[in-house]
Design a protein around this motif. Sequence first.
Motif, PDB file in Angstrom:
ATOM      1  N   GLY A 132      -3.577 -16.635  96.034  1.00 16.44           N
ATOM      2  CA  GLY A 132      -3.472 -17.437  94.813  1.00 16.44           C
ATOM      3  C   GLY A 132      -2.097 -18.066  94.639  1.00 16.44           C
ATOM      4  N   TRP A 133      -1.325 -18.221  95.739  1.00 15.58           N
ATOM      5  CA  TRP A 133      -0.015 -18.848  95.635  1.00 15.58           C
ATOM      6  C   TRP A 133      -0.109 -20.347  95.883  1.00 15.58           C
ATOM      7  CZ3 TRP A 133       1.885 -14.778  99.683  1.00 15.58           C
ATOM      8  CH2 TRP A 133       2.045 -13.535  99.040  1.00 15.58           C
ATOM      9  N   GLU A 134       0.800 -21.111  95.280  1.00 17.30           N
ATOM     10  CA  GLU A 134       0.966 -22.529  95.564  1.00 17.30           C
ATOM     11  C   GLU A 134       1.128 -22.695  97.085  1.00 17.30           C
ATOM     12  OE1 GLU A 134       1.427 -24.886  92.916  1.00 17.30           O
ATOM     13  OE2 GLU A 134       1.220 -26.357  94.556  1.00 17.30           O
ATOM     14  N   THR A 135       0.418 -23.646  97.685  1.00 15.81           N
ATOM     15  CA  THR A 135       0.588 -23.830  99.143  1.00 15.81           C
ATOM     16  C   THR A 135       1.785 -24.727  99.452  1.00 15.81           C
ATOM     17  OG1 THR A 135      -1.004 -25.632  99.040  1.00 15.81           O
ATOM     18  CG2 THR A 135      -1.814 -23.463  99.763  1.00 15.81           C
ATOM     19  N   SER A 136       2.077 -25.656  98.571  1.00 15.71           N
ATOM     20  CA  SER A 136       3.191 -26.561  98.814  1.00 15.71           C
ATOM     21  C   SER A 136       4.493 -25.766  98.922  1.00 15.71           C
ATOM     22  CB  SER A 136       3.264 -27.568  97.667  1.00 15.71           C
ATOM     23  OG  SER A 136       4.517 -28.189  97.642  1.00 15.71           O
ATOM     24  N   GLY A 137       5.279 -26.061  99.936  1.00 16.24           N
ATOM     25  CA  GLY A 137       6.553 -25.377 100.123  1.00 16.24           C
ATOM     26  C   GLY A 137       6.426 -23.998 100.757  1.00 16.24           C
ATOM     27  N   TYR A 138       5.251 -23.718 101.352  1.00 13.30           N
ATOM     28  CA  TYR A 138       5.040 -22.391 101.951  1.00 13.30           C
ATOM     29  C   TYR A 138       6.035 -22.081 103.068  1.00 13.30           C
ATOM     30  CZ  TYR A 138       3.071 -24.405 106.179  1.00 13.30           C
ATOM     31  OH  TYR A 138       2.905 -25.092 107.352  1.00 13.30           O
ATOM     32  N   GLU A 139       6.683 -23.131 103.598  1.00 14.95           N
ATOM     33  CA  GLU A 139       7.600 -22.917 104.715  1.00 14.95           C
ATOM     34  C   GLU A 139       9.030 -22.615 104.225  1.00 14.95           C
ATOM     35  OE1 GLU A 139       6.673 -25.794 103.546  1.00 14.95           O
ATOM     36  OE2 GLU A 139       8.370 -27.196 103.640  1.00 14.95           O
ATOM     37  N   GLN A 140       9.236 -22.723 102.919  1.00 17.70           N
ATOM     38  CA  GLN A 140      10.580 -22.491 102.383  1.00 17.70           C
ATOM     39  C   GLN A 140      10.890 -20.997 102.254  1.00 17.70           C
ATOM     40  OE1 GLN A 140      12.723 -25.027 101.577  1.00 17.70           O
ATOM     41  NE2 GLN A 140      11.199 -26.488 102.339  1.00 17.70           N
ATOM     42  N   ALA A 141      12.160 -20.634 102.419  1.00 16.73           N
ATOM     43  CA  ALA A 141      12.566 -19.225 102.397  1.00 16.73           C
ATOM     44  C   ALA A 141      12.173 -18.519 101.109  1.00 16.73           C
ATOM     45  CB  ALA A 141      14.070 -19.115 102.623  1.00 16.73           C
ATOM     46  N   ALA A 142      12.227 -19.245  99.983  1.00 20.99           N
ATOM     47  CA  ALA A 142      11.963 -18.605  98.689  1.00 20.99           C
ATOM     48  C   ALA A 142      10.472 -18.409  98.396  1.00 20.99           C
ATOM     49  CB  ALA A 142      12.600 -19.432  97.572  1.00 20.99           C
ATOM     50  N   HIS A 143       9.617 -19.030  99.174  1.00 23.19           N
ATOM     51  CA  HIS A 143       8.175 -18.915  98.942  1.00 23.19           C
ATOM     52  C   HIS A 143       7.695 -17.501  99.274  1.00 23.19           C
ATOM     53  CE1 HIS A 143       3.844 -19.670  99.282  1.00 23.19           C
ATOM     54  NE2 HIS A 143       4.049 -20.820  98.656  1.00 23.19           N
ATOM     55  N   PRO A 144       6.768 -16.967  98.489  1.00 28.48           N
ATOM     56  CA  PRO A 144       6.295 -15.596  98.747  1.00 28.48           C
ATOM     57  C   PRO A 144       5.764 -15.376 100.161  1.00 28.48           C
ATOM     58  CG  PRO A 144       4.998 -16.677  96.987  1.00 28.48           C
ATOM     59  CD  PRO A 144       6.178 -17.519  97.235  1.00 28.48           C
ATOM     60  N   VAL A 145       5.200 -16.416 100.775  1.00 32.00           N
ATOM     61  CA  VAL A 145       4.728 -16.269 102.164  1.00 32.00           C
ATOM     62  C   VAL A 145       5.894 -15.922 103.085  1.00 32.00           C
ATOM     63  CG1 VAL A 145       3.965 -17.627 104.158  1.00 32.00           C
ATOM     64  CG2 VAL A 145       2.624 -17.663 102.054  1.00 32.00           C
ATOM     65  N   GLN A 146       6.995 -16.662 102.975  1.00 30.46           N
ATOM     66  CA  GLN A 146       8.147 -16.400 103.864  1.00 30.46           C
ATOM     67  C   GLN A 146       8.857 -15.115 103.486  1.00 30.46           C
ATOM     68  OE1 GLN A 146       8.352 -17.904 106.624  1.00 30.46           O
ATOM     69  NE2 GLN A 146       6.741 -19.366 106.021  1.00 30.46           N
ATOM     70  N   ARG A 147       8.847 -14.778 102.202  1.00 27.63           N
ATOM     71  CA  ARG A 147       9.477 -13.516 101.808  1.00 27.63           C
ATOM     72  C   ARG A 147       8.683 -12.344 102.383  1.00 27.63           C
ATOM     73  NH1 ARG A 147       9.388 -12.766  96.569  1.00 27.63           N
ATOM     74  NH2 ARG A 147       8.629 -14.734  95.738  1.00 27.63           N
ATOM     75  N   ALA A 148       7.364 -12.467 102.377  1.00 29.43           N
ATOM     76  CA  ALA A 148       6.526 -11.409 102.952  1.00 29.43           C
ATOM     77  C   ALA A 148       6.737 -11.296 104.464  1.00 29.43           C
ATOM     78  CB  ALA A 148       5.049 -11.678 102.650  1.00 29.43           C
ATOM     79  N   ALA A 149       6.824 -12.426 105.132  1.00 30.96           N
ATOM     80  CA  ALA A 149       7.033 -12.410 106.587  1.00 30.96           C
ATOM     81  C   ALA A 149       8.375 -11.781 106.912  1.00 30.96           C
ATOM     82  CB  ALA A 149       6.954 -13.840 107.149  1.00 30.96           C
ATOM     83  N   LYS A 150       9.398 -12.148 106.146  1.00 34.73           N
ATOM     84  CA  LYS A 150      10.741 -11.607 106.377  1.00 34.73           C
ATOM     85  C   LYS A 150      10.751 -10.093 106.168  1.00 34.73           C
ATOM     86  CE  LYS A 150      15.486 -11.856 104.660  1.00 34.73           C
ATOM     87  NZ  LYS A 150      16.152 -11.626 103.381  1.00 34.73           N
ATOM     88  N   ALA A 151      10.111  -9.653 105.104  1.00 35.01           N
ATOM     89  CA  ALA A 151      10.065  -8.214 104.826  1.00 35.01           C
ATOM     90  C   ALA A 151       9.364  -7.460 105.955  1.00 35.01           C
ATOM     91  CB  ALA A 151       9.369  -7.970 103.493  1.00 35.01           C
ATOM     92  N   ALA A 152       8.310  -8.053 106.512  1.00 37.05           N
ATOM     93  CA  ALA A 152       7.588  -7.398 107.607  1.00 37.05           C
ATOM     94  C   ALA A 152       8.481  -7.277 108.841  1.00 37.05           C
ATOM     95  CB  ALA A 152       6.315  -8.189 107.949  1.00 37.05           C
ATOM     96  N   ILE A 153       9.228  -8.330 109.146  1.00 38.42           N
ATOM     97  CA  ILE A 153      10.124  -8.272 110.306  1.00 38.42           C
ATOM     98  C   ILE A 153      11.194  -7.207 110.086  1.00 38.42           C
ATOM     99  CG2 ILE A 153      11.768  -9.547 111.754  1.00 38.42           C
ATOM    100  CD1 ILE A 153      10.332 -12.145 110.910  1.00 38.42           C
ATOM    101  N   GLU A 154      11.760  -7.195 108.895  1.00 37.19           N
ATOM    102  CA  GLU A 154      12.809  -6.205 108.605  1.00 37.19           C
ATOM    103  C   GLU A 154      12.276  -4.782 108.721  1.00 37.19           C
ATOM    104  OE1 GLU A 154      16.129  -7.969 105.565  1.00 37.19           O
ATOM    105  OE2 GLU A 154      14.117  -7.759 104.712  1.00 37.19           O
ATOM    106  N   ASP A 155      11.100  -4.554 108.156  1.00 38.18           N
ATOM    107  CA  ASP A 155      10.520  -3.218 108.172  1.00 38.18           C
ATOM    108  C   ASP A 155      10.224  -2.760 109.603  1.00 38.18           C
ATOM    109  OD1 ASP A 155       7.279  -1.853 107.710  1.00 38.18           O
ATOM    110  OD2 ASP A 155       9.169  -0.822 107.235  1.00 38.18           O
TER     111      ASP A 155
END
Lengths: 296, 296
Positions: B108-131
């Motif tokens: 249910g997130w806005e799709t526009s800007g999904y590639e930006q660091a602040a978007h929840p998609v990228q924050r989730a990906a970053k958290a997964a890599i860190e973990d």
Amino acid sequence: MNRFSPAVKSLQALPLVESGAADALRLSEAEIALACASHCGARAHVETAAAMLAKAGLDVASLACGAHWPLGEDASRALSRAGETPSPLHNNCSGKHAGFLCLACASGWETSGYEQAAHPVQRAAKAAIEDVTGAALGEDVCATDGCSIPTYAVPLRGLARGFARLATGAGLASGRAAAARRIFAAVAANPAMVAGEGRFDTEVMRLFGPRVFVKTGAEGVYCAALPELGLGLAVKADDGATRAAQAMIATLIGRFLTLDEDRARVAAFAAPILRNWRGIEVGALRAAGPLAGSLT
Amino acid sequence: MNRFSPAVKSLQALPLVESGAADALRLSEAEIALACASHCGARAHVETAAAMLAKAGLDVASLACGAHWPLGEDASRALSRAGETPSPLHNNCSGKHAGFLCLACASGWETSGYEQAAHPVQRAAKAAIEDVTGAALGEDVCATDGCSIPTYAVPLRGLARGFARLATGAGLASGRAAAARRIFAAVAANPAMVAGEGRFDTEVMRLFGPRVFVKTGAEGVYCAALPELGLGLAVKADDGATRAAQAMIATLIGRFLTLDEDRARVAAFAAPILRNWRGIEVGALRAAGPLAGSLT
């Protein structure tokens, strides 16, 4: 082993000119330039190589370089779009090989096997490289090139010396020096033959005309000659790739040549901005250490 | 800065699966595999990416990765022959981006800007890599990738640890471990999605099925996971190129895995013969030093 062959094509072309073969077959300046080329396989390159062979009474069937898709992306796609596949004429070395066949033909030598080390064409090319670079080319530094001719590991100092001699004629017998001057003039007048549109060598030589002869080698080698300074330059990037070697040679050209309005254009080659697939600036490439800041 | 992004695509795909998004949109195993892929842009890849977008109610216009010609030469030429030019679907990262859009849509997130660091998609990906890698991904190690998402410099040790954890689930929360198992199973069942015909990653995984997960990175990085040994491997070739990194990772796979009839086929990847344009053998490439002779 480093395969320097692409950088020394202009040296390998000396026998073609100094022997009188180029004149006997009435080779044009563009054709002499192509004999020194690592071309991108565009239509002009293919047609010029074919014309050289025709002047020797030969055709593509005589070429021993093998076929590969054009190095130039545009040229490669144009070939695909036309539903065609490459012939040996598209091989980036086809001009060099056409030059060898012209030498063989004008000299009355058998053309078959012209790519073999024992053939007089290759013996003449080897002797020219040895003479101009001052490097001894023994069997221990000999391998087989991508285009099937013998290729030699030449020390960087020898390459730089060779390019300086080619540019100035210094240390060369008068016939060889005259041939070198003709080769330089041919390349300076036909920069598009030596590489192709958009390629660094072509763009730089189009910019500087006879002030710079620059030539890419293989495995991260790049050479240049600056005739007005009597200088030859040779660099090798340890990563065996073009991107750093090209930035280094551009930086050196900018360091040594007095530039006016061309400074900005050389700086663009020496320190390119890296952009991603959407054109967003994502990084930069530039010389570090002793060469840092050369063009600012 | 090293852009490790291509190697960590499988980690970036964890949120897509563990969040339930993949199931909500009924993504197939092939589509999950494509979300981890650096694909060669063949028709199957393009169609699979388009199908993923369609399941999210989107199309190519939503992709932020940019367009480039297919990485695969055959795929690239086929496109030219058809008189076409590439769309963002041909971008080697299009499956990864389609996966991001599927995650955004199902969440249910806005799709526009999904590639930006602040978007929840990228924050989730970053958290997964860190973990999974245990590496801290601060802004000082962040840059913009070729496909426009944030990319991070991860220490090799972290990459190796991450691949080992992905392979075994060790050290991962149970939901994440289950997602990792599904991703591994999807890739093992669809090796052609992850790279493409003739590509090393696809050929090796086709050979070894679930025994090996291997993934190319950028700038000479190569990673692999060997689940039966609980091992993760990560190498980086200083030249920033694929050829040595690929030979090294193949050598390591052969060193660690017990191989029977497949030994010869891995040896071919680990120590390829180099041939010129006429098929003449001109050299060889093989690991030296501590890895020398691993497969003999």
